[in-house]
Write a protein that holds these residues in place. Structure first.
Motif, PDB file in Angstrom:
ATOM      1  N   PRO A  81     -28.222 -20.371   8.393  1.00 41.17           N
ATOM      2  CA  PRO A  81     -28.848 -21.370   9.273  1.00 41.17           C
ATOM      3  C   PRO A  81     -29.098 -20.835  10.689  1.00 41.17           C
ATOM      4  CG  PRO A  81     -26.640 -22.083   8.605  1.00 41.17           C
ATOM      5  CD  PRO A  81     -26.932 -20.834   7.861  1.00 41.17           C
ATOM      6  N   VAL A  82     -28.213 -19.955  11.153  1.00 31.37           N
ATOM      7  CA  VAL A  82     -28.409 -19.373  12.486  1.00 31.37           C
ATOM      8  C   VAL A  82     -29.664 -18.491  12.482  1.00 31.37           C
ATOM      9  CG1 VAL A  82     -27.401 -17.899  14.281  1.00 31.37           C
ATOM     10  CG2 VAL A  82     -25.939 -19.475  13.012  1.00 31.37           C
ATOM     11  N   MET A  83     -29.811 -17.693  11.436  1.00 31.50           N
ATOM     12  CA  MET A  83     -30.987 -16.826  11.332  1.00 31.50           C
ATOM     13  C   MET A  83     -32.268 -17.658  11.188  1.00 31.50           C
ATOM     14  SD  MET A  83     -29.430 -13.754   9.032  1.00 31.50           S
ATOM     15  CE  MET A  83     -30.780 -12.604   9.191  1.00 31.50           C
ATOM     16  N   ASP A  84     -32.188 -18.744  10.432  1.00 33.46           N
ATOM     17  CA  ASP A  84     -33.349 -19.633  10.295  1.00 33.46           C
ATOM     18  C   ASP A  84     -33.723 -20.243  11.646  1.00 33.46           C
ATOM     19  OD1 ASP A  84     -33.423 -19.082   7.573  1.00 33.46           O
ATOM     20  OD2 ASP A  84     -32.442 -20.965   6.997  1.00 33.46           O
ATOM     21  N   SER A  85     -32.718 -20.645  12.415  1.00 33.95           N
ATOM     22  CA  SER A  85     -32.979 -21.198  13.747  1.00 33.95           C
ATOM     23  C   SER A  85     -33.582 -20.143  14.667  1.00 33.95           C
ATOM     24  CB  SER A  85     -31.685 -21.736  14.374  1.00 33.95           C
ATOM     25  OG  SER A  85     -31.214 -22.833  13.655  1.00 33.95           O
ATOM     26  N   MET A  86     -33.066 -18.915  14.582  1.00 34.28           N
ATOM     27  CA  MET A  86     -33.611 -17.843  15.420  1.00 34.28           C
ATOM     28  C   MET A  86     -35.063 -17.565  15.048  1.00 34.28           C
ATOM     29  SD  MET A  86     -32.356 -14.008  16.564  1.00 34.28           S
ATOM     30  CE  MET A  86     -31.040 -14.037  15.483  1.00 34.28           C
ATOM     31  N   ARG A  87     -35.342 -17.548  13.757  1.00 34.62           N
ATOM     32  CA  ARG A  87     -36.714 -17.326  13.293  1.00 34.62           C
ATOM     33  C   ARG A  87     -37.640 -18.409  13.846  1.00 34.62           C
ATOM     34  NH1 ARG A  87     -35.530 -17.208   8.278  1.00 34.62           N
ATOM     35  NH2 ARG A  87     -34.977 -15.017   8.299  1.00 34.62           N
ATOM     36  N   SER A  88     -37.191 -19.658  13.808  1.00 38.11           N
ATOM     37  CA  SER A  88     -37.983 -20.764  14.345  1.00 38.11           C
ATOM     38  C   SER A  88     -38.170 -20.618  15.859  1.00 38.11           C
ATOM     39  CB  SER A  88     -37.313 -22.104  14.048  1.00 38.11           C
ATOM     40  OG  SER A  88     -37.257 -22.317  12.673  1.00 38.11           O
ATOM     41  N   SER A  89     -37.104 -20.226  16.548  1.00 38.92           N
ATOM     42  CA  SER A  89     -37.190 -20.035  18.001  1.00 38.92           C
ATOM     43  C   SER A  89     -38.174 -18.932  18.348  1.00 38.92           C
ATOM     44  CB  SER A  89     -35.812 -19.699  18.581  1.00 38.92           C
ATOM     45  OG  SER A  89     -34.932 -20.779  18.431  1.00 38.92           O
ATOM     46  N   LYS A  90     -38.149 -17.839  17.583  1.00 37.45           N
ATOM     47  CA  LYS A  90     -39.095 -16.743  17.846  1.00 37.45           C
ATOM     48  C   LYS A  90     -40.521 -17.177  17.549  1.00 37.45           C
ATOM     49  CE  LYS A  90     -36.116 -12.751  17.498  1.00 37.45           C
ATOM     50  NZ  LYS A  90     -35.978 -11.397  16.981  1.00 37.45           N
ATOM     51  N   ARG A  92     -41.712 -20.233  17.860  1.00 38.69           N
ATOM     52  CA  ARG A  92     -42.121 -21.072  19.001  1.00 38.69           C
ATOM     53  C   ARG A  92     -42.412 -20.212  20.231  1.00 38.69           C
ATOM     54  NH1 ARG A  92     -38.041 -24.184  16.836  1.00 38.69           N
ATOM     55  NH2 ARG A  92     -36.536 -23.565  18.431  1.00 38.69           N
ATOM     56  N   PHE A  93     -41.623 -19.164  20.428  1.00 33.80           N
ATOM     57  CA  PHE A  93     -41.848 -18.262  21.558  1.00 33.80           C
ATOM     58  C   PHE A  93     -43.237 -17.624  21.460  1.00 33.80           C
ATOM     59  CE2 PHE A  93     -41.604 -13.974  23.399  1.00 33.80           C
ATOM     60  CZ  PHE A  93     -41.187 -14.253  24.691  1.00 33.80           C
ATOM     61  N   PHE A  94     -43.546 -17.062  20.307  1.00 35.74           N
ATOM     62  CA  PHE A  94     -44.827 -16.370  20.163  1.00 35.74           C
ATOM     63  C   PHE A  94     -46.000 -17.332  19.983  1.00 35.74           C
ATOM     64  CE2 PHE A  94     -41.998 -12.780  19.456  1.00 35.74           C
ATOM     65  CZ  PHE A  94     -42.586 -11.862  20.303  1.00 35.74           C
ATOM     66  N   ASP A  95     -45.712 -18.589  19.662  1.00 35.74           N
ATOM     67  CA  ASP A  95     -46.770 -19.594  19.640  1.00 35.74           C
ATOM     68  C   ASP A  95     -47.330 -19.823  21.043  1.00 35.74           C
ATOM     69  OD1 ASP A  95     -46.682 -19.957  16.919  1.00 35.74           O
ATOM     70  OD2 ASP A  95     -45.507 -21.822  16.999  1.00 35.74           O
ATOM     71  N   MET A 106     -41.704 -21.498  30.835  1.00 38.14           N
ATOM     72  CA  MET A 106     -41.792 -21.781  29.405  1.00 38.14           C
ATOM     73  C   MET A 106     -41.306 -20.566  28.606  1.00 38.14           C
ATOM     74  SD  MET A 106     -45.507 -23.697  29.410  1.00 38.14           S
ATOM     75  CE  MET A 106     -45.680 -23.935  27.655  1.00 38.14           C
ATOM     76  N   LEU A 107     -41.727 -19.372  29.033  1.00 33.74           N
ATOM     77  CA  LEU A 107     -41.276 -18.152  28.359  1.00 33.74           C
ATOM     78  C   LEU A 107     -39.772 -17.996  28.468  1.00 33.74           C
ATOM     79  CD1 LEU A 107     -44.010 -15.580  29.475  1.00 33.74           C
ATOM     80  CD2 LEU A 107     -43.600 -16.425  27.165  1.00 33.74           C
ATOM     81  N   THR A 108     -39.237 -18.252  29.647  1.00 37.63           N
ATOM     82  CA  THR A 108     -37.792 -18.129  29.862  1.00 37.63           C
ATOM     83  C   THR A 108     -37.027 -19.118  28.995  1.00 37.63           C
ATOM     84  OG1 THR A 108     -38.154 -17.367  32.126  1.00 37.63           O
ATOM     85  CG2 THR A 108     -35.962 -18.232  31.607  1.00 37.63           C
ATOM     86  N   ALA A 109     -37.502 -20.346  28.937  1.00 31.87           N
ATOM     87  CA  ALA A 109     -36.814 -21.368  28.137  1.00 31.87           C
ATOM     88  C   ALA A 109     -36.800 -20.975  26.656  1.00 31.87           C
ATOM     89  CB  ALA A 109     -37.498 -22.727  28.324  1.00 31.87           C
ATOM     90  N   ARG A 110     -37.938 -20.535  26.157  1.00 30.18           N
ATOM     91  CA  ARG A 110     -38.009 -20.165  24.742  1.00 30.18           C
ATOM     92  C   ARG A 110     -37.213 -18.890  24.453  1.00 30.18           C
ATOM     93  NH1 ARG A 110     -43.290 -22.575  22.662  1.00 30.18           N
ATOM     94  NH2 ARG A 110     -42.965 -24.706  23.362  1.00 30.18           N
ATOM     95  N   SER A 111     -37.227 -17.933  25.363  1.00 34.03           N
ATOM     96  CA  SER A 111     -36.454 -16.713  25.136  1.00 34.03           C
ATOM     97  C   SER A 111     -34.961 -16.994  25.239  1.00 34.03           C
ATOM     98  CB  SER A 111     -36.880 -15.587  26.087  1.00 34.03           C
ATOM     99  OG  SER A 111     -36.592 -15.922  27.423  1.00 34.03           O
ATOM    100  N   ASN A 112     -34.576 -17.968  26.057  1.00 34.50           N
ATOM    101  CA  ASN A 112     -33.161 -18.361  26.120  1.00 34.50           C
ATOM    102  C   ASN A 112     -32.690 -18.971  24.807  1.00 34.50           C
ATOM    103  OD1 ASN A 112     -32.758 -17.408  28.701  1.00 34.50           O
ATOM    104  ND2 ASN A 112     -33.127 -19.390  29.686  1.00 34.50           N
ATOM    105  N   GLU A 113     -33.574 -19.722  24.132  1.00 35.15           N
ATOM    106  CA  GLU A 113     -33.238 -20.269  22.812  1.00 35.15           C
ATOM    107  C   GLU A 113     -32.927 -19.126  21.845  1.00 35.15           C
ATOM    108  OE1 GLU A 113     -36.379 -22.705  21.226  1.00 35.15           O
ATOM    109  OE2 GLU A 113     -36.506 -23.919  23.043  1.00 35.15           O
ATOM    110  N   ILE A 114     -33.751 -18.092  21.888  1.00 31.20           N
ATOM    111  CA  ILE A 114     -33.547 -16.928  21.019  1.00 31.20           C
ATOM    112  C   ILE A 114     -32.223 -16.245  21.354  1.00 31.20           C
ATOM    113  CG2 ILE A 114     -34.448 -14.642  20.381  1.00 31.20           C
ATOM    114  CD1 ILE A 114     -37.283 -15.809  21.020  1.00 31.20           C
ATOM    115  N   ALA A 115     -31.954 -16.109  22.650  1.00 30.28           N
ATOM    116  CA  ALA A 115     -30.717 -15.449  23.089  1.00 30.28           C
ATOM    117  C   ALA A 115     -29.485 -16.212  22.610  1.00 30.28           C
ATOM    118  CB  ALA A 115     -30.708 -15.309  24.608  1.00 30.28           C
ATOM    119  N   ILE A 116     -29.540 -17.530  22.648  1.00 36.77           N
ATOM    120  CA  ILE A 116     -28.415 -18.349  22.188  1.00 36.77           C
ATOM    121  C   ILE A 116     -28.171 -18.107  20.696  1.00 36.77           C
ATOM    122  CG2 ILE A 116     -27.700 -20.740  21.719  1.00 36.77           C
ATOM    123  CD1 ILE A 116     -29.096 -21.456  24.433  1.00 36.77           C
ATOM    124  N   MET A 117     -29.248 -18.080  19.924  1.00 34.11           N
ATOM    125  CA  MET A 117     -29.111 -17.830  18.482  1.00 34.11           C
ATOM    126  C   MET A 117     -28.575 -16.420  18.219  1.00 34.11           C
ATOM    127  SD  MET A 117     -29.896 -20.557  16.938  1.00 34.11           S
ATOM    128  CE  MET A 117     -29.574 -21.661  18.285  1.00 34.11           C
TER     129      MET A 117
END
Length: 170
Positions: A81-90, A92-95, A106-117
């Motif tokens: 589930p963590v990997m699935d969440s990271m995939r979704s976060s990435k 959204r980042f590249f979207d 916006m970039l910082t917020a989305r990249s922070n989501e990836i960092a948390i995962m």
């Protein structure tokens, strides 16, 4: 066109032709068991190879091996589930590439989501390796430490063909 006078030349050409056909058929019909071949994309295939690599390298006995596979299955269940969440976060980042007004915040917020995962994933992996180390006998610990260094090297970017790699030595 006249056939060659020397029969041995015909025999030699026939042998070479048969050998070439046999060689090509081996390459065409043999199922590759290395990365990049058929079956490479199957879910869990890479993880199973890494798991078997650990078992083989550390020479686990049957009790240790059973404990290892149980730990590994538990870790994979937590990681998925963590990997699935990271995939979704990435994703959204590249979207954000499709949004002309994408801001730095916006970039910082989305990249922070990836960092948390990524932090969660690294913590789960660390705890898993701690548990695996705990099931090792004292005579296996040095080999464990060497194998873990190699696995960490393989998990980090820019790891192509390192000379100190035990995975490259066969």
């Amino acid at each position: 066109m006249r056939p060659p006078r020397q029969k041995w030349l015909l025999v030699l050409v026939a042998i070479l032709l048969i050998t070439n056909i046999a060689t090509l058929s081996i390459y065409w019909f043999k199922k590759p068991d290395h990365e990049g071949g058929p079956g490479h994309g199957e879910p869990g295939n890479r993880e199973k190879r890494f798991g078997q690599f650990m078992v083989d390298q550390l020479k686990f006995d049957t009790v240790q091996e059973a404990a290892y596979w149980k730990l590994r299955d538990s870790m994979m269940a937590i990681q998925k589930p963590v990997m699935d969440s990271m995939r979704s976060s990435k994703k959204r980042f590249f979207d954000l590439l499709n949004e002309p007004g994408a801001t730095d915040s916006m970039l910082t917020a989305r990249s922070n989501e990836i960092a948390i995962m990524q932090k969660k994933l690294d913590s789960v992996t660390f705890r898993h390796f701690q548990k695996v180390r705990a099931i090792c006998r004292p005579d296996q610990l040095q080999k464990f430490d060497t194998v873990i260094k190699e696995i960490v090297n393989r998990m980090t970017p820019f790891r192509r063909n390192r000379p100190d790699s035990t995975f490259n030595k066969k």
